[in-house]
Structures are given as structure tokens and as C-alpha cells.
Design an enzyme around this catalytic site. Structure first.
Site, mmCIF file in Angstrom:
data_model
loop_
_atom_site.group_PDB
_atom_site.id
_atom_site.type_symbol
_atom_site.label_atom_id
_atom_site.label_comp_id
_atom_site.label_asym_id
_atom_site.label_seq_id
_atom_site.Cartn_x
_atom_site.Cartn_y
_atom_site.Cartn_z
ATOM 1 N N THR A 162 0.872 -1.187 0.000
ATOM 2 C CA THR A 162 0.000 0.000 0.000
ATOM 3 C C THR A 162 0.909 1.237 0.000
ATOM 4 O O THR A 162 1.353 1.666 -1.045
ATOM 5 C CB THR A 162 -0.975 -0.009 1.196
ATOM 6 O OG1 THR A 162 -0.255 -0.252 2.409
ATOM 7 C CG2 THR A 162 -2.044 -1.068 1.015
ATOM 8 N N LYS A 188 3.901 -6.705 4.155
ATOM 9 C CA LYS A 188 3.663 -5.317 3.781
ATOM 10 C C LYS A 188 3.323 -4.534 5.035
ATOM 11 O O LYS A 188 2.780 -5.074 6.010
ATOM 12 C CB LYS A 188 2.547 -5.191 2.737
ATOM 13 C CG LYS A 188 1.168 -5.661 3.141
ATOM 14 C CD LYS A 188 0.344 -4.696 3.960
ATOM 15 C CE LYS A 188 0.288 -3.325 3.314
ATOM 16 N NZ LYS A 188 -0.433 -2.375 4.238
ATOM 17 N N THR A 199 1.849 -8.474 11.939
ATOM 18 C CA THR A 199 2.072 -7.265 11.163
ATOM 19 C C THR A 199 0.830 -6.987 10.355
ATOM 20 O O THR A 199 -0.149 -7.713 10.449
ATOM 21 C CB THR A 199 3.290 -7.423 10.247
ATOM 22 O OG1 THR A 199 3.508 -6.191 9.581
ATOM 23 C CG2 THR A 199 3.078 -8.515 9.229
ATOM 24 N N GLU A 286 6.544 4.983 7.393
ATOM 25 C CA GLU A 286 6.141 6.189 6.655
ATOM 26 C C GLU A 286 6.952 7.402 7.111
ATOM 27 O O GLU A 286 6.873 7.827 8.264
ATOM 28 C CB GLU A 286 4.647 6.423 6.843
ATOM 29 C CG GLU A 286 3.806 5.372 6.143
ATOM 30 C CD GLU A 286 2.344 5.414 6.494
ATOM 31 O OE1 GLU A 286 1.559 4.813 5.744
ATOM 32 O OE2 GLU A 286 1.979 6.051 7.500
ATOM 33 N N ASN A 410 0.141 10.528 5.492
ATOM 34 C CA ASN A 410 -1.147 10.158 6.046
ATOM 35 C C ASN A 410 -2.223 11.198 5.763
ATOM 36 O O ASN A 410 -3.411 10.851 5.659
ATOM 37 C CB ASN A 410 -1.023 9.879 7.537
ATOM 38 C CG ASN A 410 -0.411 8.520 7.806
ATOM 39 O OD1 ASN A 410 -1.099 7.503 7.697
ATOM 40 N ND2 ASN A 410 0.867 8.482 8.092
ATOM 41 N N SER A 415 -6.009 10.446 -1.253
ATOM 42 C CA SER A 415 -6.104 11.272 -2.467
ATOM 43 C C SER A 415 -5.362 10.622 -3.626
ATOM 44 O O SER A 415 -4.675 9.645 -3.473
ATOM 45 C CB SER A 415 -5.541 12.661 -2.197
ATOM 46 O OG SER A 415 -4.178 12.580 -1.817
#
Length: 415
Positions: A162, A188, A199, A286, A410, A415
Site C-alpha cells: 500500500t 507489507k 504485522t 512512513e 497520512n 487522495s
């Protein structure tokens, strides 16, 4: 950019006898990319799994639990990315079940022999028509001749991503009863990571022979040594799932006890795979710029060591200080203090940052210099070692820093 992490190469991944993989572009994601993966398992494969402890468990997690409890023998996995099918009520459960039924019908299986998995945006209806339309393409891909390189495993690692910036996959060779054995895993995850079980999504397969009754215990022990010790942001996903498959085709004597010599060889080898995948998730956190090991020593038991380690690893103030290379290390002490160790004597606490001794007997070491702390914090990989001075227990948690990019990723996720 990931912290000292590179993409796996297909030639470094090992195919597993008894596992076939197919990947397709079903149009579930907004971007044009592979988003549907199937794993086909030969008859006789043993499967174990652990799932999220979030009470808002996604529909596929609920269905997986039902199908594993049915005891039919799992023969296929189906994974979609781009949509979590979580917070979708009864329609979400119906969509997960219809997915299993459709794949089972194509394979001549019972629907309870299929496990579904989803990852992506929560509370959006699963585009079932696109998923079902993509299944024949994924099955066609799985029917292609298998090679000795791990192309299919690499494709699967890419197909379940993702917000990951890189696919996560690795392999291990070992021996049982003098026979060569293989293990390969993919995972992932980059955000919404404090699994408290495993996870976001992880799949590990070996051709070792393991008795089916042992598989859930094996999955739990692997998770506790790897995925249960990582955190990116302290959020537990609705979809966390970790599946372990043993196809039994290596020809070793069936393993019935993980504490036996053969069981320990298996556990150690698979732990290496699971831990490498777990570390990759943190390194690809991230917006992460630093990989941080939080090691708590001297606890009365492992539970209180984990309380302290996670308090530090989850603290936004600690994580932003690491991003800025700001040795505001009182934040670490504050986190240990509120961790929930109610009878903690803070006068027994020691703190090291890398090779820099910062705190002794609960207070700043007179010889400590802030420039030394800043030097240690500028490294891409940092070890925080905390001594509680209460016993002999030790636990380790792996995390990353918080950067501006974490908020950006985030804020723009849908979008």
C-alpha cells in the site's frame, strides 16, 4: 526514503515446493498496478495464523478465523490491496465470503478451504465485481511454469503493497534430518503499525514437515519474536494478519515439538525470516529517517520491560527528537516513568544512547556532554539501552522516528 533498506531481488528468493502464486491487476487500487494475489497450496499443507487484537477486526479477518476453526484444511489464500474491507458491516462479511466461494469454485475446493485478506482504506465498500473479475487472471498467472528464481514471490510482495516504498521479502536455507529445507516470506506495512500480534500482512512458507496441531503455536512464537516487537506509530490495524504455511515436501520427519532439537532449528530459521521482514517494515516506516532499537534490561519480568520499551518507542516527543537529532533525552526518562511500572524506583535507571552513557542511578551522568548525545542521534541506526535495575529480564523493540513526511503521507493517503 527507507532507512538502509533495499528492494529484494528475485534471484535471492527461494520458491517453496507446494506453493504456487499468481498476481493480477484487478483495478481495486486507483493507480494502475498489481493489487490481487493468490497463493495455492498443495494438499497436505499445514497452516497456522495470528490476527489483529483490534476489536474492529476487518471482515476478512473474521472470515479467516471462521475458516481456520472449521478444520477443512486450507488450500488457498486470496489477498487484495487498495481496500481494507473493514468497517463495512454485514455487506463486508458477505463480500469476503463471496470471494472465498468464487476462488474455491474455480479450484474445486470447499469455500472454508480459502482464507481472504485485504489491506487499504478502511470503511470503503470492497469493489467485489472487480476483485472477482481479476481472479481468473491471478489463477492464470499461478498456472505459469515455476522457475528456480523467486519471481512469483517478488511479484506477490509487490502486489500486497500500500504505502510501502519497497517490497519486503526474504528467504532462508537450512537442514532438517540432513535434508535441505527452504523458507520464504513476504510482508507489507509502513504505517498503522503497532500490531500487538503480527504485522499488517505477512505470509511465510516453508517446505518443512510440521504437524498441523503445532502450526498456530509456531505462528505465535514467530510473531512474538518479530512482528510483535515493532512499532511505527502505535496504531493497531484492523486487518493485521500473519500466516505460516508448512507444505511438508522437504521430506524431514514431522516436527511435533518446537522445543525438540529439530523444532529449535526450524524455529530459529523461520525467526530469522520473520524478524528480517519485521525490521523491513520499520525501516520503511512512513517518512522514517532512522531505525531505532529500544533495549530494556534489568526488569523483573519481560512484561515490564515491554511496557518501558513501548512507552519510549511510541512517544511522539521521543520520535520527533530523534528525527531532529535533538538530544532532549529527558523525554526518554519521562516515557519510562509513565510506562505503568507502578513500583519503579527511578534511582535505579541507567540510559545509554549508542556508546554514550547518559544517565546513571536515575540522574544525568556528570561526564555526559550534549554534543556526544547529538553525535549518537545523527546516526541512521541508533540503539537506546535502558537499565531498570530491578532484575534480569530483557526485551527489545524496534521503531523509527517521526518526520514531516509521516504527516504528509497520512494526510494525503486517500487522495
Amino acid at each position: 526514503m527507507p532507512v538502509q533498506l533495499t528492494a529484494p531481488l528475485a534471484q535471492d528468493l527461494l520458491p517453496i515446493a507446494g506453493v504456487r502464486i499468481g498476481v493480477a491487476e484487478a483495478g481495486i487500487r486507483k493507480a494502475h498496478r498489481k493489487d490481487l494475489t493468490v497463493f495455492l497450496l498443495d494438499e497436505g499443507s499445514a497452516v497456522g495464523a495470528v490476527f489483529t487484537q483490534n476489536r474492529y477486526a476487518a471482515a476478512p479477518v473474521q472470515v479467516c478465523r471462521e475458516h481456520l476453526a472449521a478444520g477443512q484444511g486450507i488450500r488457498a489464500l486470496v489477498i487484495n490491496t487498495g481496500n481494507a474491507n473493514a468497517g463495512t458491516g454485514q455487506s463486508g462479511l458477505s463480500h469476503a465470503r463471496q470471494t472465498c466461494t468464487a476462488l474455491a469454485r474455480s479450484l474445486g475446493l470447499h469455500h472454508e478451504q480459502v482464507l481472504p485478506f485485504s489491506t487499504g482504506v478502511i470503511m470503503e465498500p470492497l469493489p467485489l465485481d472487480r476483485l472477482l473479475a481479476g481472479l481468473p487472471m491471478a489463477l492464470s498467472d499461478a498456472a505459469q511454469p515455476q522457475t528456480e528464481t523467486g519471481d512469483q514471490w517478488l511479484g506477490a510482495a509487490q502486489g500486497i503493497m500500500t504505502t510501502d516504498t519497497l517490497p519486503k521479502a526474504c528467504s532462508q536455507r537450512f537442514e532438517l534430518d540432513g535434508r535441505p529445507v527452504r523458507a520464504t516470506g513476504i510482508a507489507k506495512g509502513a504505517g498503522m503499525i503497532r500490531p500487538n500480534m503480527a504485522t499488517m500482512l505477512g505470509f511465510l512458507a516453508t517446505d518443512a514437515c510440521v504437524t498441523p496441531a503445532l502450526m498456530d503455536t509456531l505462528a505465535r512464537r514467530l510473531a512474538d519474536a518479530s512482528f510483535n516487537r515493532v512499532t511505527v506509530d502505535g496504531d493497531t490495524s484492523t486487518n493485521d494478519s500473519f500466516v505460516v504455511v508448512a507444505t511438508g515436501q522437504a521430506g524431514n520427519a514431522p516436527i511435533t515439538d518446537l522445543d525438540s532439537p529439530a523444532g529449535q532449528v526450524l524455529l530459529n530459521a523461520l525467526t530469522m525470516v520473520a524478524r528480517q521482514l519485521a525490521h523491513a517494515i520499520v525501516r520503511d516506516g512512513e517518512g522514517a529517517t532512522k531505525f531505532i532499537t529500544v533495549q530494556v534490561e534489568g526488569g523483573r519480568d519481560n512484561a515490564e520491560c515491554l511496557l518501558a520499551a513501548y512507552a519510549v518507542a511510541h512517544s511522539p516527543l521521543v520520535k520527533t527528537a530523534f528525527f531532529a537529532s535533538d538530544p532532549n533525552l529527558g523525554r526518554i526518562l519521562a516515557a519510562v516513568g509513565y510506562a505503568g511500572i507502578h513500583d519503579l524506583d527511578v534511582n535505579g535507571i541507567d540510559l545509554h544512547l549508542g556508546d554514550v552513557h547518559v544517565v546513571k542511578a536515575g540522574g544525568r551522568l556528570p561526564e555526559y556532554k550534549e554534543e556526544d548525545g547529538q553525535r549518537a542521534m545523527k546516526a541512521a541506526e541508533i540503539v537506546v539501552r535502558i537499565g531498570l535495575g530491578r532484575g534480569t529480564a530483557t526485551e527489545t523493540v524496534w521503531t523509527c522516528d517521526f518526520s514531516h513526511d509521516y504527516v504528509t503521507i497520512n494526510a494525503d493517503y486517500r487522495s
